[in-house]
Structure formats: C-alpha cells, structure tokens
Design an enzyme around this catalytic site. Structure first.
Site, PDB file in Angstrom:
ATOM      1  N   LYS A 116      23.664  82.488 104.620  1.00  0.00           N
ATOM      2  CA  LYS A 116      23.942  81.282 105.159  1.00  0.00           C
ATOM      3  C   LYS A 116      23.113  80.589 105.940  1.00  0.00           C
ATOM      4  O   LYS A 116      22.870  79.395 106.027  1.00  0.00           O
ATOM      5  CB  LYS A 116      25.422  81.056 105.623  1.00  0.00           C
ATOM      6  CG  LYS A 116      26.455  81.375 104.445  1.00  0.00           C
ATOM      7  CD  LYS A 116      27.888  81.410 104.755  1.00  0.00           C
ATOM      8  CE  LYS A 116      28.876  81.558 103.697  1.00  0.00           C
ATOM      9  NZ  LYS A 116      30.227  81.911 104.101  1.00  0.00           N
ATOM     10  N   LYS A 221      26.982  85.419  86.911  1.00  0.00           N
ATOM     11  CA  LYS A 221      28.595  85.192  86.824  1.00  0.00           C
ATOM     12  C   LYS A 221      28.780  83.741  86.896  1.00  0.00           C
ATOM     13  O   LYS A 221      28.071  83.060  87.366  1.00  0.00           O
ATOM     14  CB  LYS A 221      28.969  86.094  88.247  1.00  0.00           C
ATOM     15  CG  LYS A 221      28.945  85.780  89.421  1.00  0.00           C
ATOM     16  CD  LYS A 221      29.850  86.118  90.350  1.00  0.00           C
ATOM     17  CE  LYS A 221      30.179  85.252  91.592  1.00  0.00           C
ATOM     18  NZ  LYS A 221      31.217  85.258  92.321  1.00  0.00           N
ATOM     19  N   LYS A 224      30.642  78.725  91.794  1.00  0.00           N
ATOM     20  CA  LYS A 224      30.724  77.409  92.224  1.00  0.00           C
ATOM     21  C   LYS A 224      29.067  76.845  92.565  1.00  0.00           C
ATOM     22  O   LYS A 224      28.726  75.983  91.976  1.00  0.00           O
ATOM     23  CB  LYS A 224      31.510  77.229  93.507  1.00  0.00           C
ATOM     24  CG  LYS A 224      32.956  76.559  93.530  1.00  0.00           C
ATOM     25  CD  LYS A 224      33.426  76.669  94.706  1.00  0.00           C
ATOM     26  CE  LYS A 224      34.660  77.742  94.628  1.00  0.00           C
ATOM     27  NZ  LYS A 224      35.162  77.827  96.005  1.00  0.00           N
TER      28      LYS A 224
HETATM   29  P1  ADP Z   1      32.730  81.295  94.039  1.00  0.00           P
HETATM   30  O1  ADP Z   1      31.760  82.447  93.816  1.00  0.00           O
HETATM   31  O2  ADP Z   1      32.675  80.359  92.833  1.00  0.00           O
HETATM   32  O3  ADP Z   1      32.089  80.398  95.476  1.00  0.00           O
HETATM   33  P2  ADP Z   1      34.512  82.460  95.501  1.00  0.00           P
HETATM   34  O4  ADP Z   1      33.789  83.273  96.266  1.00  0.00           O
HETATM   35  O5  ADP Z   1      35.423  81.446  96.319  1.00  0.00           O
HETATM   36  O6  ADP Z   1      34.148  81.630  94.273  1.00  0.00           O
HETATM   37  O7  ADP Z   1      35.745  83.337  94.970  1.00  0.00           O
HETATM   38  C1  ADP Z   1      37.145  83.330  95.241  1.00  0.00           C
HETATM   39  C2  ADP Z   1      37.762  84.557  94.492  1.00  0.00           C
HETATM   40  O8  ADP Z   1      37.356  84.302  93.061  1.00  0.00           O
HETATM   41  C3  ADP Z   1      37.243  85.993  94.830  1.00  0.00           C
HETATM   42  O9  ADP Z   1      38.069  86.768  94.791  1.00  0.00           O
HETATM   43  C4  ADP Z   1      36.277  86.235  93.617  1.00  0.00           C
HETATM   44  O10 ADP Z   1      36.400  87.629  93.541  1.00  0.00           O
HETATM   45  C5  ADP Z   1      36.799  85.649  92.477  1.00  0.00           C
HETATM   46  N1  ADP Z   1      35.894  85.241  91.551  1.00  0.00           N
HETATM   47  C6  ADP Z   1      34.874  84.103  91.717  1.00  0.00           C
HETATM   48  N2  ADP Z   1      34.003  83.968  90.826  1.00  0.00           N
HETATM   49  C7  ADP Z   1      34.483  85.299  89.906  1.00  0.00           C
HETATM   50  C8  ADP Z   1      33.753  85.542  88.600  1.00  0.00           C
HETATM   51  N3  ADP Z   1      32.939  84.760  88.223  1.00  0.00           N
HETATM   52  N4  ADP Z   1      34.410  86.541  87.929  1.00  0.00           N
HETATM   53  C9  ADP Z   1      35.398  87.275  88.622  1.00  0.00           C
HETATM   54  N5  ADP Z   1      35.924  86.821  89.818  1.00  0.00           N
HETATM   55  C10 ADP Z   1      35.405  85.832  90.370  1.00  0.00           C
END
Ligand code: ADP
Ligand code: TRP
Length: 356
Positions: A116, A221, A224
């Site tokens: 970050k 994967k 966001k």
């Molecule tokens: P992002 O990666 O989109 O910013 P977050 O880090 O806020 O999402 O993730 C919130 C929750 O969703 C976490 O517990 C994470 O393990 C799950 N998660 C996010 N993206 C995925 C994915 N592509 N596959 C499985 N679980 C995910």
C-alpha cells in the site's frame, strides 16, 4: 449446546465497493452456512476503509451497499451479529491502547503495508527496494505521504478480533499475516501484564481447500483491483455481456487435450454455478472436440444469473428500506458493544487506567 458456549467467529470486509462473485463463493456463502453453528459476528470495516481516504459520499454509499449485499446474500440478523465498525467506539479506544505495545518495525515489515505504501508513493512493486521505500516514507514530500492509519492497520484489525475475544477468523490468504500479528499482540499483551485476557485466534478451517474464483480475463483471480469482476448487483444484461466477452482460445485441437488457463477458468466458474450434469456434458464436449465456447458461455451466464438475480432483487429491496437497515445495525452495534465494552474495561483495568 447453549448460546454462550458456541465458538466466537468474526470477520470483516472493508467497505470499498460492491461485492463480486469471488467474495460470494469464497467468503459470504460460507458465512451464511455457519450461522447456526457458531456465535457469528460479521462487520463492515469502515474505519479500515478510511486508510485510503475515500470521499465522505463514497464511504457512506459503500457502507450501505455492503450491508445490503450481506443481508441479501443470506446473512441473518436473527442469527448473526451484523454491525458497522465505527458504531463501536470501544474499538477506537482499544486501538490507541494496544498501539502502545506494537512496534513500528513490525508494522513496516507487513507485506500489505509495503504494497500500500508503494501505491501511495506511486512506485511499481519491483523498481525500488524496501530501504528506498522507507527513505521515501520518512522523506519530506508531503504530497506523497503514507498515512499513519495505513501503518497501524494491523493494530486496528487485531483490536476488531481481540475486543470480541473471537477465536475463529475466516479470512483470505492475504490476511493471514495480519492474523499472525494478532496472535503475537495477544500473546505479548497477556505476558506483559501476566494475564490471560486474550485467546489466540486462528483462521477458520473449512475442511476443504480454499476456493479461488478466477476472473474472465484469462488469468488470475477475480478481484476488485483487477477490474475483472462479476458483481452480485450486476444487471443481467451487463452480466451476460461480461461472460460472453470472456477470453477463450482456438478450441481443442485433438481429443482429450489439456485445457488452457482461460478455458480451465470458465470450467471453474461453471462448476461453482451449474449442475454436475451440465459440467459433465461440457467436459465431454471439450474432450471430443465438439465444444462450442459460445454455448458454454451462454449456459454459464444463465446459471450465474439464477444465483445472482434473486440476490440482486433483494439488494434493491433492502437498499430502499432505510428503516430496516437502521434496525439491523443498531441492534448489531448494541450486541457488539456489549462484549467490546466488557473487554475494554478489562484492558483499562489491567493497564492501570482507573477512575478515582
Ligand atoms: P478483493 O480481492 O476483491 O479486494 P477482498 O480482499 O475484500 O476482495 O476479499 C474479501 C473476502 O472475499 C476475502 O475473505 C477473500 O478471501 C474473498 N475473496 C475475494 N476474492 C476472491 C476470489 N477471487 N476467490 C475466492 N475468494 C475471494
Ligand atoms: N483487513 C481485512 C481485509 O482487508 C478486513 C478486516 C478488518 C478484518 N478487520 C478484520 C477481517 C477483522 C477479519 C477480522 O479483508
């Protein structure tokens, strides 16, 4: 088993935008499934979201959106405590207190902080060493400051967990380092004051390998910041378009050939959304080279819509019902504050802060 004997589970999600199907299959759907068996606490980490300085309008909108999406996906305020982090002021006070036992060095070495900080400083991940970054952080360019909230992010997360005395914390892989720090802070506090105040929390063991929901852009994967998401709130037209635009290849060139990553990703999504019969039918078509990716995508889009459309409808209904939303979070805050206040009182007493 009586109510207060259930293990305390806690997880939070930062309010930074809509939830996508990676969040749904990877986290939310599982949270919904354990609500009867654990003392579940799910919250919206709006104070953590402040570390990236969102506009007040965005922050406000995102908190409401995530709350509605939580509820629409099946989190039940009758079963789980659902609350907003900033509604529990005890967290902010304990964050100040716990910080007195947290080293700047251990925070600076956290992977998420370094990532970050690099972003704040506008440098790509590879072109500068940790030492160069540290120099820039303490340098004088105030336009590029790395805020102290970002540094102490793990303290705040540890407090979220410890103030509720949670023992099981379902999080993604990227958060495991924060959980490790939480255990370290808990141990340190307990041993410094010679108390047994905080249990050491662990990751939630789902008993199966973690799901990684892929994006539709061929590799990696869904996330966001990847810009490759299918959102729970996507309009059906938008969702269909996203799926139909998914990256594919030129098709299997020989029977039983191995799948390229983009095709394997499409099958991974199909397995999450479709029936085993549908998956088997397309696998067979791939194996005998009769597959038409257009058909596969159409089927995938319809099967995803069967999951997201009802959720989307509920999201819209819930978003329109401010009274209901207010009730859910005020009840959640009341419950979360009860436990938080009790822990904070213990912490204050243990540290020697008392009223005369
Ligand atoms: P992002 O990666 O989109 O910013 P977050 O880090 O806020 O999402 O993730 C919130 C929750 O969703 C976490 O517990 C994470 O393990 C799950 N998660 C996010 N993206 C995925 C994915 N592509 N596959 C499985 N679980 C995910
Ligand atoms: N840091 C977590 C994330 O970015 C969100 C979070 C904040 C959290 N506090 C927490 C998760 C406490 C679990 C427990 O995903």
């Amino acid at each position: 088993m009586s109510e207060n004997k259930k293990e305390i589970v806690l997880s939070g999600i930062r309010s930074t935008g809509n939830l996508h199907i990676g969040n749904y299959f990877g986290a939310l759907k599982k949270f919904v499934a354990i609500q009867d068996d654990y003392d579940c606490n799910f919250f919206i980490a709006d104070l953590h979201a402040l570390t990236t300085n969102p506009s007040p309008e965005d922050l406000h909108k995102n908190v409401k959106t995530i709350l509605a999406e939580y509820l629409a996906a099946g989190l039940d305020p009758e079963k789980s405590t659902i609350f907003i982090q900033s509604d529990v002021p005890e967290i902010a006070e304990m964050y100040l207190l716990l910080n007195m036992h947290v080293g700047i060095g251990e925070l600076m070495r956290t992977t998420s902080f370094k990532d970050k900080a690099r972003k704040c400083l506008g440098i790509s991940t590879t072109d500068e060493s940790d030492e160069d970054i540290e120099k820039q952080i303490i340098g004088t360019d105030t336009n590029k400051r790395v805020n102290a909230g970002l540094l102490t992010y793990p303290t705040l997360m540890a407090v979220d967990i410890l103030i509720q005395k949670a023992t099981k914390v379902p999080v993604g892989k990227d958060q495991l380092q924060h959980l490790e720090l939480t255990r370290r802070f808990a141990r340190r506090f307990n041993s410094f004051y010679g108390v047994d105040l905080f249990p050491e929390p662990t990751d939630f063991d789902w008993g199966c390998a973690p799901i990684k929901v892929p994006g539709l852009d061929g590799s990696g994967k869904m996330g966001k910041s990847e810009g490759n998401c299918i959102y729970l709130a996507d309009d059906p037209k938008v969702l269909r378009k996203k799926v139909m635009r998914a990256v594919t290849d030129e098709g299997p060139q020989a029977p039983n050939s191995a799948m390229s990553e983009p095709i394997a990703n499409l099958f991974c999504l199909l397995e999450l959304a479709s029936t085993p019969e549908t998956v088997a039918q397309f696998r067979q078509a791939y194996a005998d080279c009769s597959i038409r990716y257009g058909d596969l995508k159409k089927q995938l889009a319809e099967d995803l819509l069967a999951i997201t459309v009802p959720i989307r409808e509920r999201i819209n209904d819930i978003l329109a019902d401010d009274d209901y939303l207010r009730k859910v979070v005020s009840r959640g805050a009341e419950r979360a504050r009860e436990r938080a206040a009790a822990t904070l009182a213990e912490v204050r007493q243990v540290m020697g802060i008392r009223k005369f």
